[in-house]
Design an enzyme around this catalytic site. Structure first.
Site, mmCIF file in Angstrom:
data_model
loop_
_atom_site.group_PDB
_atom_site.id
_atom_site.type_symbol
_atom_site.label_atom_id
_atom_site.label_comp_id
_atom_site.label_asym_id
_atom_site.label_seq_id
_atom_site.Cartn_x
_atom_site.Cartn_y
_atom_site.Cartn_z
ATOM 1 N N HIS A 17 2.370 6.555 6.693
ATOM 2 C CA HIS A 17 1.853 5.473 7.527
ATOM 3 C C HIS A 17 2.291 5.641 8.977
ATOM 4 O O HIS A 17 1.511 5.421 9.906
ATOM 5 C CB HIS A 17 2.346 4.116 7.000
ATOM 6 N N ASP A 120 -0.020 -1.545 11.524
ATOM 7 C CA ASP A 120 -0.192 -0.967 10.205
ATOM 8 C C ASP A 120 -0.628 -2.043 9.219
ATOM 9 O O ASP A 120 -0.290 -3.226 9.358
ATOM 10 C CB ASP A 120 1.126 -0.346 9.722
#
Length: 473
Positions: A17, A120
């Site tokens: 990520h 995110d």
């Protein structure tokens, strides 16, 4: 030219990520946006060199750090990423620490007073903060469109409920292609109540309240699913991947002298083996992989995780010594520059867990895949690989709830079968190689002038420039 727009980037503490989100920040900074990345001290160290390089050439990008509450959650100092965790207990403790970081991160965002939050997917709290600050929040997905499309279908239609056994196949309804799955391959969050399911529910709720969605994928790899997902969400969506193609960190391969080993290998002869930064295989599985690699008689580069401070467990006796002395393979137990390895002309196949970053990197390099999905979105990514005709599977069909792999052991014969099929001279192997080459051309064109991802990036930048960002109280 520096704009007056300031974007703050909030990553999640997992390599898969963090890496693409940092790349997104660097891409925005290269186009004149003032960019601030907010993360913890030790996570920042993993990419600070790249940021310093960008700063040195005049890009307006900074990193603001917060101390991770290691002692409060019982973790050693420096364990701030899921990629650094060696047990499920450590992952649980890290999750608690991430929750404790929310309040100080919120305050830091208020202090830097951005015009936009680029967040995110798992930092769901940023949607509330964006509404408080009256600024747009962009939700960044590290997944592709086929994953989201399949997840939507599984949630809405629950086709897995109509089969009688874990091994029975069913069609995932409503999709552009006829995709089949087994119930054993379906994420547990669809089958029962799980913590991951609760997290994804929060993600979906924050999605609806976001200004728009940004995906690290490109249109040509999954056009039908890009159109399908845009239709079912009705939201503003931009695809701007593969993001690593927009940033140039050249020279990483040369910095690691051990990887010059690749220069001595024949073109397209080396098998690259890597299952990401988080997978923890049982020793019995490590043994089977090692036996298959040795018996294949193919040169290989294998990135394998250490078991804490104990080294790599499960390797057959004398395996490492034989590989080194006979120059058969390179075993890496630390960090490896995967993009550069895959782009090396000696690499001809990639045995992978089908993490989306890994698939994108292989696709761009034109390297065929041996697919070994394990958890998260990986079985859905494998379906895309199958549709594209760019790989072969090792035969795994059981989804794992965590990175501690508990699915049945894949024996050396099945692994060897996949290696031989991919590296052989059959019509299947030739078609896979040709499809991989053609898709690599499309991936490269996507980020060039007139390409779908560069167009998407420019559209997103223009959108932000025209949004009325001066409405903060």
């Amino acid at each position: 030219m520096v704009t007056d727009l300031h974007v703050v980037f909030i990553p999640s503490p997992a390599p898969g990520h963090m890496i693409p989100l940092v790349q997104a920040a660097r891409v925005f900074a290269a186009r004149g946006f003032r960019c601030t990345i907010i993360t913890t001290v030790h996570n920042a160290l993993t990419f600070q060199t790249s940021i310093d390089r960008d700063i040195n050439i005049g890009y307006p990008i900074t990193v603001r750090t917060i101390n991770f509450p290691a002692s409060e959650v019982g973790l050693p100092v420096g364990i701030e990423s899921f990629g650094a965790c060696t047990t499920e207990e450590m992952e649980t403790a890290l999750s608690r620490g991430v929750q404790l970081l929310q309040a100080p991160m919120e305050q830091l965002v208020r202090d830097v007073a951005p015009d936009c939050i680029f967040s995110d997917m798992f930092a769901t709290w940023t949607v509330d903060l964006a509404e408080e600050l009256k600024i747009p929040r962009l939700l960044f997905y590290v997944n592709n469109f086929i994953y989201h499309s399949m997840s939507h279908s599984l949630k809405v239609h629950a086709p897995y409920a109509n089969v009688k056994s874990e091994s029975e196949s069913f069609i995932v309804p409503g999709l552009p292609d006829n995709i089949t799955m087994k119930r054993s391959q379906v994420s547990h969050m669809f089958l029962t109540k799980t913590r991951t399911g609760d997290m994804m529910k929060d993600v979906r709720e924050s999605e609806k309240r976001s200004y728009g969605l940004v995906h690290n994928t490109f249109y040509e790899i999954e056009p039908a699913y890009a159109d399908y997902f845009k239709k079912i969400t009705g939201m503003k969506i931009w695809h701007i991947g593969p993001l690593f193609q927009f940033v140039n960190d050249g020279g990483a391969l040369e910095k690691n002298s051990s990887l010059t080993w690749l220069d001595d290998q024949k073109p397209k002869s080396v098998i690259y083996v890597c299952f990401g930064s988080m997978v923890r295989f049982p020793e019995a599985q490590i043994t089977e992989i090692a036996l298959a690699l040795e018996e294949s008689k193919k040169p290989f580069v294998w990135v394998v995780r250490k078991k804490g401070n104990e080294g790599v467990g499960g390797l057959p006796e004398g395996f490492v010594e034989r590989m080194v002395t006979e120059n058969k393979g390179l075993i890496i137990t630390g960090w490896a520059s995967q993009v550069e390895i895959l782009q090396h002309p000696s690499v001809g196949g990639f045995m992978t867990h089908c993490g989306w970053n890994s698939v994108l990197e292989a696709v761009t390099a034109g390297v065929p895949l041996m697919t070994w999905p394990l958890y998260a979105d990986q079985f859905y990514n494998e379906k895309l690989v199958e549709l594209l005709g760019i790989g072969v599977g090792v035969g795994t069909d059981v989804w794992n709830p965590t990175s501690d792999i508990i699915s049945p052991i894949i024996g050396k014969h099945d692994i060897l079968k996949a290696i031989k099929l991919l590296t052989g001279r059959s019509t299947i192997a030739e078609n896979i190689m040709q499809n991989s080459k053609e898709l690599a051309v499309k991936a490269k064109k996507a980020v060039e002038e007139g390409g779908s991802s560069l167009n998407g990036l420019n559209a997103l930048i223009n959108e932000l420039k025209h949004v009325k960002l001066n409405t903060k109280p």
